[in-house]
Design a protein around this motif. Structure first.
Motif, PDB file in Angstrom:
ATOM      1  N   LEU A 113      45.304  29.051  -4.219  1.00 53.32           N
ATOM      2  CA  LEU A 113      46.458  29.220  -3.342  1.00 53.32           C
ATOM      3  C   LEU A 113      46.238  30.396  -2.414  1.00 53.32           C
ATOM      4  N   ALA A 114      46.739  30.276  -1.204  1.00 52.83           N
ATOM      5  CA  ALA A 114      46.603  31.359  -0.225  1.00 52.83           C
ATOM      6  C   ALA A 114      47.965  31.730   0.342  1.00 52.83           C
ATOM      7  N   ASN A 115      48.999  31.587  -0.465  1.00 54.67           N
ATOM      8  CA  ASN A 115      50.344  31.852   0.049  1.00 54.67           C
ATOM      9  C   ASN A 115      50.941  33.151  -0.473  1.00 54.67           C
ATOM     10  N   ASP A 116      50.134  34.000  -1.045  1.00 57.24           N
ATOM     11  CA  ASP A 116      50.614  35.271  -1.584  1.00 57.24           C
ATOM     12  C   ASP A 116      50.420  36.365  -0.540  1.00 57.24           C
ATOM     13  N   PRO A 117      51.501  37.005  -0.097  1.00 55.35           N
ATOM     14  CA  PRO A 117      51.369  38.019   0.949  1.00 55.35           C
ATOM     15  C   PRO A 117      50.593  39.257   0.501  1.00 55.35           C
ATOM     16  N   LEU A 118      50.508  39.495  -0.798  1.00 48.64           N
ATOM     17  CA  LEU A 118      49.753  40.643  -1.277  1.00 48.64           C
ATOM     18  C   LEU A 118      48.251  40.384  -1.215  1.00 48.64           C
ATOM     19  N   ILE A 119      47.887  39.123  -1.396  1.00 48.48           N
ATOM     20  CA  ILE A 119      46.480  38.756  -1.349  1.00 48.48           C
ATOM     21  C   ILE A 119      46.083  38.386   0.074  1.00 48.48           C
ATOM     22  N   GLY A 120      46.956  37.693   0.756  1.00 50.50           N
ATOM     23  CA  GLY A 120      46.660  37.271   2.122  1.00 50.50           C
ATOM     24  C   GLY A 120      45.830  36.011   2.154  1.00 50.50           C
ATOM     25  N   ALA A 121      45.125  35.838   3.217  1.00 47.26           N
ATOM     26  CA  ALA A 121      44.315  34.647   3.410  1.00 47.26           C
ATOM     27  C   ALA A 121      43.128  34.635   2.455  1.00 47.26           C
ATOM     28  N   ILE A 122      42.590  33.459   2.245  1.00 45.09           N
ATOM     29  CA  ILE A 122      41.392  33.314   1.433  1.00 45.09           C
ATOM     30  C   ILE A 122      40.210  33.780   2.272  1.00 45.09           C
ATOM     31  N   GLY A 123      39.477  34.758   1.758  1.00 39.14           N
ATOM     32  CA  GLY A 123      38.370  35.334   2.508  1.00 39.14           C
ATOM     33  C   GLY A 123      37.014  34.891   2.007  1.00 39.14           C
ATOM     34  N   GLU A 124      35.991  35.425   2.647  1.00 41.00           N
ATOM     35  CA  GLU A 124      34.611  35.054   2.359  1.00 41.00           C
ATOM     36  C   GLU A 124      34.214  35.360   0.913  1.00 41.00           C
ATOM     37  N   GLU A 125      34.579  36.536   0.415  1.00 40.22           N
ATOM     38  CA  GLU A 125      34.225  36.905  -0.959  1.00 40.22           C
ATOM     39  C   GLU A 125      34.856  35.954  -1.970  1.00 40.22           C
ATOM     40  N   HIS A 126      36.112  35.625  -1.738  1.00 40.21           N
ATOM     41  CA  HIS A 126      36.842  34.710  -2.627  1.00 40.21           C
ATOM     42  C   HIS A 126      36.159  33.339  -2.639  1.00 40.21           C
ATOM     43  N   ILE A 127      35.835  32.828  -1.465  1.00 31.03           N
ATOM     44  CA  ILE A 127      35.197  31.514  -1.364  1.00 31.03           C
ATOM     45  C   ILE A 127      33.811  31.543  -2.010  1.00 31.03           C
ATOM     46  N   ALA A 128      33.047  32.591  -1.767  1.00 33.61           N
ATOM     47  CA  ALA A 128      31.720  32.710  -2.374  1.00 33.61           C
ATOM     48  C   ALA A 128      31.822  32.712  -3.898  1.00 33.61           C
ATOM     49  N   THR A 129      32.815  33.404  -4.427  1.00 33.50           N
ATOM     50  CA  THR A 129      33.012  33.445  -5.878  1.00 33.50           C
ATOM     51  C   THR A 129      33.366  32.068  -6.426  1.00 33.50           C
ATOM     52  N   ILE A 130      34.202  31.327  -5.719  1.00 34.69           N
ATOM     53  CA  ILE A 130      34.565  29.979  -6.173  1.00 34.69           C
ATOM     54  C   ILE A 130      33.337  29.078  -6.175  1.00 34.69           C
ATOM     55  N   ILE A 131      32.534  29.143  -5.128  1.00 37.31           N
ATOM     56  CA  ILE A 131      31.325  28.314  -5.055  1.00 37.31           C
ATOM     57  C   ILE A 131      30.360  28.697  -6.171  1.00 37.31           C
ATOM     58  N   GLU A 132      30.130  29.989  -6.377  1.00 36.05           N
ATOM     59  CA  GLU A 132      29.242  30.447  -7.451  1.00 36.05           C
ATOM     60  C   GLU A 132      29.760  30.007  -8.816  1.00 36.05           C
ATOM     61  N   THR A 133      31.057  30.096  -9.018  1.00 30.35           N
ATOM     62  CA  THR A 133      31.652  29.683 -10.291  1.00 30.35           C
ATOM     63  C   THR A 133      31.468  28.187 -10.507  1.00 30.35           C
ATOM     64  N   ALA A 134      31.737  27.392  -9.485  1.00 35.16           N
ATOM     65  CA  ALA A 134      31.599  25.938  -9.603  1.00 35.16           C
ATOM     66  C   ALA A 134      30.162  25.547  -9.931  1.00 35.16           C
ATOM     67  N   VAL A 135      29.210  26.092  -9.202  1.00 33.39           N
ATOM     68  CA  VAL A 135      27.799  25.776  -9.455  1.00 33.39           C
ATOM     69  C   VAL A 135      27.394  26.264 -10.846  1.00 33.39           C
ATOM     70  N   GLY A 136      27.846  27.448 -11.227  1.00 30.63           N
ATOM     71  CA  GLY A 136      27.535  27.987 -12.551  1.00 30.63           C
ATOM     72  C   GLY A 136      28.078  27.129 -13.678  1.00 30.63           C
ATOM     73  N   GLU A 137      29.313  26.672 -13.549  1.00 32.62           N
ATOM     74  CA  GLU A 137      29.909  25.832 -14.601  1.00 32.62           C
ATOM     75  C   GLU A 137      29.232  24.466 -14.654  1.00 32.62           C
ATOM     76  N   CYS A 138      28.862  23.929 -13.495  1.00 32.15           N
ATOM     77  CA  CYS A 138      28.132  22.657 -13.481  1.00 32.15           C
ATOM     78  C   CYS A 138      26.777  22.811 -14.162  1.00 32.15           C
ATOM     79  N   ASP A 139      26.067  23.900 -13.873  1.00 31.84           N
ATOM     80  CA  ASP A 139      24.786  24.160 -14.526  1.00 31.84           C
ATOM     81  C   ASP A 139      24.955  24.349 -16.035  1.00 31.84           C
ATOM     82  N   ARG A 140      25.993  25.052 -16.413  1.00 37.07           N
ATOM     83  CA  ARG A 140      26.209  25.356 -17.825  1.00 37.07           C
ATOM     84  C   ARG A 140      26.518  24.104 -18.643  1.00 37.07           C
ATOM     85  N   PHE A 141      27.288  23.167 -18.063  1.00 36.89           N
ATOM     86  CA  PHE A 141      27.739  22.015 -18.848  1.00 36.89           C
ATOM     87  C   PHE A 141      27.020  20.708 -18.529  1.00 36.89           C
ATOM     88  N   TYR A 142      26.164  20.681 -17.531  1.00 35.11           N
ATOM     89  CA  TYR A 142      25.405  19.463 -17.226  1.00 35.11           C
ATOM     90  C   TYR A 142      24.628  18.965 -18.448  1.00 35.11           C
TER      91      TYR A 142
END
Length: 170
Positions: A113-142
């Motif tokens: 979600l990106a609707n929290d005014p304290l966090i603000g918009a979804i930024g590059e670091e946040h997106i990079a972390t999500i991508i790294e997490t997704a790839v990591g979990e896929c590798d871990r459970f494949y």
């Protein structure tokens, strides 16, 4: 019943799919932009190629990631795969695995979600972390899914086999 105060200053949100496209270019990932709010990344993971579909829903201020394995689930093993997904999802803090029966596709999915005014918009670091997490979990459970579908193991046996951590060096 608790009433939440939702008064806050307006936050200007930019389309985070543009940031994903910039990350893809910077990391030399192949990608296709299907429109303003959708992009597909093609990432080579440790065990298989992944197709990561990213969707932005401006009306909900939500960015969704669906990371699809290059792996088809045989109909005879679908019941075991559903049970495996349930066991795996109990272990996850972020995101979850799913099986799309219509496409016979196994995937990892997460939304931010990106609707929290304290966090603000979804930024590059946040997106990079999500991508790294997704790839990591896929590798871990494949391997778990491989053990269930092709190795004849039960979900519990497969998880135990794949989660075995080795100590020392060879």
């Amino acid at each position: 019943m608790t009433t939440l105060n939702t008064e806050h200053s307006e936050v200007i949100l930019h389309n985070p799919v543009d940031i994903v496209e910039e990350l893809a270019a910077a990391n030399d990932w192949a990608y296709e932009r299907q429109g303003d709010d959708e992009l597909t990344l093609f990432i080579s993971a440790q065990y298989t190629d992944l197709q990561m579909r990213i969707y932005w829903r401006d009306d909900f201020k939500t960015l969704q990631f669906a990371c699809i394995f290059d792996l088809k689930v045989p109909p005879v093993r679908q019941r075991d795969v559903y049970q495996t997904i349930g066991r795996i999802n109990e272990r996850l803090w972020i995101g979850h695995f799913e099986f799309w029966a219509e496409e016979e596709a196994l995937l990892y999915r997460h939304a931010s979600l990106a609707n929290d005014p304290l966090i603000g918009a979804i930024g590059e670091e946040h997106i990079a972390t999500i991508i790294e997490t997704a790839v990591g979990e896929c590798d871990r459970f494949y391997p778990v899914f491989q053990f269930v579908m092709w190795g004849g193991q039960t979900p519990d046996q497969a998880i135990e086999s794949a989660m075995l951590e080795c100590a020392g060096t060879a």
